[in-house]
Structures are given as structure tokens and as C-alpha cells.
Design a protein around this motif. Structure first.
Motif, mmCIF file in Angstrom:
data_model
loop_
_atom_site.group_PDB
_atom_site.id
_atom_site.type_symbol
_atom_site.label_atom_id
_atom_site.label_comp_id
_atom_site.label_asym_id
_atom_site.label_seq_id
_atom_site.Cartn_x
_atom_site.Cartn_y
_atom_site.Cartn_z
ATOM 1 N N CYS A 279 -6.288 -3.000 -2.731
ATOM 2 C CA CYS A 279 -6.064 -1.965 -2.041
ATOM 3 C C CYS A 279 -4.812 -1.756 -0.955
ATOM 4 O O CYS A 279 -4.523 -2.707 -0.374
ATOM 5 C CB CYS A 279 -7.262 -1.832 -0.989
ATOM 6 N N TYR A 280 -4.181 -0.717 -1.346
ATOM 7 C CA TYR A 280 -2.873 -0.597 -0.416
ATOM 8 C C TYR A 280 -2.631 0.748 -0.064
ATOM 9 O O TYR A 280 -1.553 1.599 0.305
ATOM 10 C CB TYR A 280 -1.518 -1.100 -1.237
ATOM 11 N N CYS B 200 -3.508 2.063 2.999
ATOM 12 C CA CYS B 200 -3.355 2.371 4.218
ATOM 13 C C CYS B 200 -2.048 1.906 5.010
ATOM 14 O O CYS B 200 -1.627 0.722 4.198
ATOM 15 C CB CYS B 200 -4.477 2.600 5.350
ATOM 16 N N LYS C 47 -13.138 -3.765 5.257
ATOM 17 C CA LYS C 47 -13.739 -3.379 4.006
ATOM 18 C C LYS C 47 -13.874 -4.482 2.989
ATOM 19 O O LYS C 47 -12.945 -5.199 2.877
ATOM 20 C CB LYS C 47 -12.859 -2.043 3.117
ATOM 21 N N GLY D 286 -10.327 -6.384 3.344
ATOM 22 C CA GLY D 286 -9.553 -5.347 4.017
ATOM 23 C C GLY D 286 -9.084 -5.556 5.278
ATOM 24 O O GLY D 286 -10.168 -6.235 6.031
ATOM 25 N N VAL D 287 -7.819 -5.310 5.680
ATOM 26 C CA VAL D 287 -7.728 -5.505 7.169
ATOM 27 C C VAL D 287 -8.509 -4.732 7.988
ATOM 28 O O VAL D 287 -9.067 -5.061 8.900
ATOM 29 C CB VAL D 287 -6.143 -5.350 7.360
ATOM 30 N N CYS D 288 -9.143 -3.659 7.346
ATOM 31 C CA CYS D 288 -10.029 -2.661 8.117
ATOM 32 C C CYS D 288 -11.246 -3.192 7.982
ATOM 33 O O CYS D 288 -12.112 -2.790 8.529
ATOM 34 C CB CYS D 288 -9.940 -1.195 7.114
ATOM 35 N N GLN E 144 -2.011 -0.279 7.464
ATOM 36 C CA GLN E 144 -2.145 -1.624 8.153
ATOM 37 C C GLN E 144 -2.706 -2.803 6.862
ATOM 38 O O GLN E 144 -3.049 -3.805 7.084
ATOM 39 C CB GLN E 144 -3.607 -1.628 8.892
ATOM 40 N N MET F 297 -10.278 -7.349 -5.117
ATOM 41 C CA MET F 297 -9.995 -6.478 -4.909
ATOM 42 C C MET F 297 -8.433 -6.312 -4.632
ATOM 43 O O MET F 297 -7.802 -7.017 -4.483
ATOM 44 C CB MET F 297 -10.571 -6.018 -3.411
HETATM 45 FE FE1 SF4 Z 1 -7.260 -0.603 2.032
HETATM 46 FE FE2 SF4 Z 1 -8.566 -1.432 4.180
HETATM 47 FE FE3 SF4 Z 1 -6.555 -2.610 3.244
HETATM 48 FE FE4 SF4 Z 1 -6.068 -0.249 4.389
HETATM 49 S S1 SF4 Z 1 -6.840 -1.878 5.320
HETATM 50 S S2 SF4 Z 1 -5.224 -1.120 2.568
HETATM 51 S S3 SF4 Z 1 -8.177 0.719 3.328
HETATM 52 S S4 SF4 Z 1 -8.505 -2.252 2.378
#
Ligand code: SF4
Length: 552
Positions: free
Chosen positions: A3-4, A6, A23, A19-21, A8, A1
């Protein structure tokens, strides 16, 4: 993956494993694939729209699906995969719409390629492989990419898409209130369709500003939908501590869901509490008329694990931002609308019977908490209702400056900046705030100035239109531009709704915005330099230094 999108994001660069979230890789990959599929829908819908044809079903699907890819909304890979397959059907529907419109107009329907011609694989692994083809290469950030022009272009494309994600969130909430905006959807299609073509950096910056313009219109529409449905917000004292009895906690942003729940719980002896971004609901006349809308409980979304854990009732998450639930409350947590988490019961529609049953089964609060309240409800009508007093105070020198300190909150420790800044704002200045970043300081007593509270809560991030409207009205009253007002903007960003608002401010030509706690990973140094040169957009530094600079 990769993803950047957001604030955090891992190490300020990009989430590459999980994901830190929270995900996971599959969900992230399928969300990128969903955006690809929606570009295909848009290629046809845009061309159909130019021929005068539209379809509300396509519009509603695209808006809800873009919203599902926003940070902290949908963590359920199965449900995102279902959206991907549905997107292919919707794309076929858009193609048929375009073909019929072309026949009607007597023109040839053009054959389209790229996402418009894409077909989802039947098996999950093959679908994920298709999704991985859409991922942003991690090398775009690590510096190992040879072609830096491509990196710049990709970053700008993502800026445009993230802005659209924010727009879709606002448009979704308006749609839930029955307020549709065909012209706005047409612009979404135009922009997503444009992203299937090659563009220069300059053209992409133009598209980003177009997203900002689009977002202004959608925010305005959402504001009208809120006020026409629930009345214009007026200042309201909101109880901070619970009352004895059964209880339901409502978080997220969707006022329509809250309203439906209030209707369904009337007379049942259950108290309804707001959490996080739901706090401003107490300012709306039609919502605060419900006697069992008892107060606000807890803090911002980042506090949900401890708040939900301690809450002795059921919890309804109406929109972002959901976090990985603790086992202690998973069985009394419910999602609605675009939100989903694997293993958490999802309410399709607005029949909240399971939420009510869970509240009745839970112990509720044993006794009343202490007294104590905070005030919300300073929407643009309430603030502009006292514009004369404000303008006189500015002219007399009694009110030196306005500080808009707001935006979305996050867990990063540097966010104490916003608390310290608010605390240090001089007594002859007023602080306007909105969105969940306010929880950093909104329970403090800032006193009054000329009979007005020094801290005015304008509402949710969804109410950013109020801030824009107030700034425009003051500029008109002082016969100057927004940039000439005694107004400083210090914004905290976290996810893509904040990106959309920033693009709106830039589209309006607003200069000297301070943004933090860190700058977006998807804005390259070259773009940041450009934004600094054109708009004097700058990162926050220290409360002391920034305050001194803003006070001049
Ligand atoms: Fe993407 Fe989640 Fe990481 Fe934010 S924390 S960049 S939404 S994966």
C-alpha cells in the motif's frame, strides 16, 4: 500487502508488512479486493446508467465502500470482508438493473467479464488469496520490474483510484445529509468501469483530470448540503479550554453525526467538544446555537492518542482519521459511519445512547479551564461578504498577497515547514487556511490587516470548495484568471482527499502549486515531470526560498 496510497507510507515507498497507519495485511488485502469488486459493480451500473437506469441502494453502497478504503477509516478485516461479500450481491443487483434496462430499451445486454464476473471465495483464506491477486506488486516501486510501461500505467491507475477515494469521502458526507448526486455516481461508475480496460498513460491522465472535475461538483454539492442544513458559516470565537462537567469529544468530519449527538444530549448536562477537523462546526449557525457545544479540545488527528487519553469523557469518531487506540480510552471510544477499529464499539446509525452513557459514567472535567479562543467560520460567504474591502485593499497596495497554506496534517517532522512559512508571511499578506494542517499554527496570533484577521480559517478539508469559490470570485472581480491573482498555494497532503483536491486544482488549470512535505510515492518521476511542465507543480523546499519565490 502493498500500500502506498498515503503520505506516511513506509520509507516513502510502500507499506509491505504492516501499515504505518496500523492497517494489517488482511485488512489491506481485503480493501484492494473490495475495490476490485466495486469495479465489477461499476461495469454493470455504468451500462445501466447509459440506458437511463439507476438504483440509490447501489449508489449508497458503492460510495460508502470506496470511502471505507480511504486511509485511517476502516481497520477491521471482518467488516471489510463483509463489504466484499455484499459487493458481490450488489454487483448481481446492478447486473439485473442493466439487464432490465436493456430489455426496456430493446437492446441486447452485453455479457461482461473481468471484475463483473468475479465471485468471492467462501473461506477467508481463499478470499485473501483472491485479494493478493489484486495487490500492487512491490516490484513496481523497487525498480526490479522489467516492464517499466506497466509500472507507469499501474501508478496512474492508482492515482485515479485514490482521487476517487477522496471523491467518495465527500460524496458520503453529502449523502448523510440527504443530498444525493446521481450524475456524480454515474461518473464514478464510468471511471471505475473504464479502469477494467487497458489504457495509455495519456488516457489515464485524462481520467485523473476527470476525477478532478467530478470532485469539484461533489465538493460544491457538499458545500450546499452543509449550508442548506446548518446555515452558512460565520466567524465564531471557539473556546479552547474545557468547562467543568461531563463531556463528549467528537472527532472526524461528519457534521450530521455531530448534529444528531447535540440533539440527543440537550438538557443532559453534558458538554460537547470538537476535536481535529470538527473545529469548523462552530461556525455553522444551526450547530453553534446549541449552548452545550462548548468548545474545541486538543489538536489535529495526529494528536488523538494524547488528547483522547487525557479527555475525561467519551469520544465519538465520526469519520477518518482514527489511529490505533490506547487501552486507556478504548472502552470510551466509539466509531460511527464508515469508521471501524476491531474491539471499538461501532454505532450503526445515529442512536448515540452508548456514547452518552459512557460520558455520564466518566468523571468529566473537575473545573473550568482558562479563557482563550480561536476564530473559525470564514467560509466563502463570510469572506466574499467583505470582498469589496479586500479588493480595495489589494488595489491600494495595502494587501500584497494571499497565501493558501492548508491541507491534511501528518506526523512527518518536515511538516514544521508549514508553521515556519505561516510565521514568515509578511504582515501585508493574508493567510487562508483549511483542513487539519492548520493546527500547526492556528493558535498563534497573526494580528489583523485592514480590520480582517490575517489568518482566515476556511474550514475542514471537506470545505475546500470555499477556497476554490473565493479564488474564482476574486479572479472575476479583478477580471483575470486564478493564476493571475496575487495568490500562492502551498498545500500539505496526507491522504486521498488531498489527492482529489489536487486533481481538481489541476483540472481548473491552476499553476504554481507547491506541495509537500514529500511527493506521493505513486507519482512516478515521468508523471511528476509532466505535471511540472504542464502546471508548474513543484515540491516545497525551504520556507525562506519558497517565500522569496512567491513574493517575486
Ligand atoms: Fe497504506 Fe496505511 Fe501505509 Fe498509508 S500508512 S500507505 S494507508 S498501509
Amino acid at each position: 500487502m502493498f500500500c502506498y496510497q498515503c503520505e506516511q507510507t513506509s520509507q516513502g515507498q510502500g507499506c509491505q508488512v504492516i501499515g504505518v497507519c496500523g492497517k494489517d495485511e488482511n485488512t489491506a488485502t481485503l480493501q484492494d479486493l473490495l475495490i476490485h469488486a466495486l469495479k465489477g459493480v461499476s461495469q454493470y451500473a455504468h451500462r445501466a446508467g447509459k440506458l437511463g437506469a439507476s438504483d440509490p441502494e447501489i449508489d449508497a453502497f458503492v460510495i460508502a465502500s470506496i470511502f471505507a478504503t480511504l486511509t485511517n477509516v476502516n481497520f477491521d478485516a471482518d467488516s471489510v470482508a463483509a463489504l466484499v461479500y455484499e459487493a458481490a450481491h450488489i454487483r448481481d443487483r446492478a447486473r439485473a438493473l442493466y439487464t432490465a434496462a436493456a430489455v426496456k430499451a430493446g437492446v441486447a445486454a452485453l455479457p461482461l467479464s473481468g471484475p463483473a464476473a468475479w465471485q468471492p471465495a467462501a473461506e477467508r483464506e481463499a478470499l485473501l488469496a483472491q485479494g493478493r491477486e489484486q495487490l500492487i506488486p512491490a516490484s513496481y516501486l523497487t525498480g526490479s520490474l522489467v516492464n517499466s510501461d506497466n509500472k507507469e500505467i499501474k501508478n496512474l491507475e492508482e492515482l485515479v483510484i485514490y482521487g476517487l477515494k477522496g471523491v467518495a469521502a465527500y460524496a458520503y458526507h453529502a449523502l448523510m445529509l440527504g443530498s444525493s448526486a446521481p450524475a456524480a455516481y454515474a461518473t464514478v461508475y464510468e471511471i471505475l468501469s473504464a479502469l477494467t480496460e487497458p489504457h495509455t498513460a495519456e488516457e489515464l491522465l485524462g481520467l485523473a483530470l476527470k476525477v478532478g472535475e467530478l470532485n469539484y461538483s461533489v465538493l460544491e454539492q457538499l458545500d450546499h448540503a452543509h449550508t442548506e442544513t446548518f446555515g452558512a458559516p460565520t466567524p465564531a470565537a471557539v473556546r479552547l479550554h474545557p468547562l467543568a462537567g461531563k463531556a463528549i469529544l467528537v472527532s472526524g468530519h461528519d457534521l450530521h453525526d455531530l448534529y444528531q449527538l447535540l440533539l440527543q444530549t440537550e438538557g443532559l448536562g453534558i458538554n460537547i467538544y470538537t476535536h481535529g477537523e470538527m473545529l469548523p462546526a462552530h461556525g455553522y449557525p444551526k450547530l453553534k446555537a446549541f449552548k452545550h457545544l462548548a468548545g474545541n479540545y486538543g489538536g489535529a488527528w495526529i494528536d488523538q492518542a494524547q488528547d483522547f487519553d487525557a479527555f475525561p469523557g467519551s469520544i465519538l469518531m465520526t469519520s477518518n482519521c482514527i489511529q490505533q487506540p490506547k487501552p486507556s480510552y478504548t472502552n470510551r471510544l466509539f466509531t460511527a459511519g464508515a469508521v471501524a477499529w476491531p474491539g471499538v464499539e461501532h454505532i450503526a446509525g445515529t442512536d448515540f445512547a452508548p456514547v452518552i452513557a459512557a460520558a455520564l459514567a466518566a468523571p468529566g472535567f473537575a473545573e473550568d479551564g482558562p479563557a482563550g479562543s480561536i476564530t473559525t467560520g470564514f467560509g466563502h460567504e463570510a469572506v466574499l461578504g467583505v470582498a469589496g474591502t479586500v479588493i480595495d485593499a489589494v488595489k491600494a497596495g495595502a494587501l500584497r498577497r494571499f497565501f493558501l497554506i492548508g491541507g491534511c496534517d501528518g506526523a512527518r517532522s518536515g511538516r514544521s515547514y508549514y508553521t515556519e512559512l505561516a510565521e514568515q508571511v509578511p504582515q501585508d499578506c493574508i493567510i487562508l487556511t483549511l483542513a487539519c494542517g492548520k493546527y500547526r499554527f492556528n493558535k498563534q496570533d497573526f494580528g489583523t490587516l485592514g480590520g480582517l484577521p490575517r489568518l482566515l480559517d476556511l474550514g475542514q478539508c471537506n470545505d475546500a470548495y470555499s477556497a476554490l469559490k473565493i479564488a474564482q470570485a476574486l479572479a472575476a472581480a479583478f477580471e483575470c484568471g486564478v493564476n493571475d491573482l496575487p495568490l500562492s498555494l502551498v498545500l500539505s497532503w496526507y491522504e486521498q482527499k488531498a489527492v482529489a483536491i489536487l486533481l481538481t486544482l489541476l483540472w481548473m488549470g491552476v499553476r504554481n502549486i507547491r506541495i509537500g512535505p514529500t511527493l506521493p510515492a505513486f507519482l512516478s518521476p515521468a508523471v511528476l515531470k509532466l505535471l511540472n511542465e504542464n502546471y508548474n507543480l513543484m515540491p516545497i523546499t525551504t520556507p525562506e526560498a519558497d517565500l522569496a519565490a512567491m513574493l517575486g
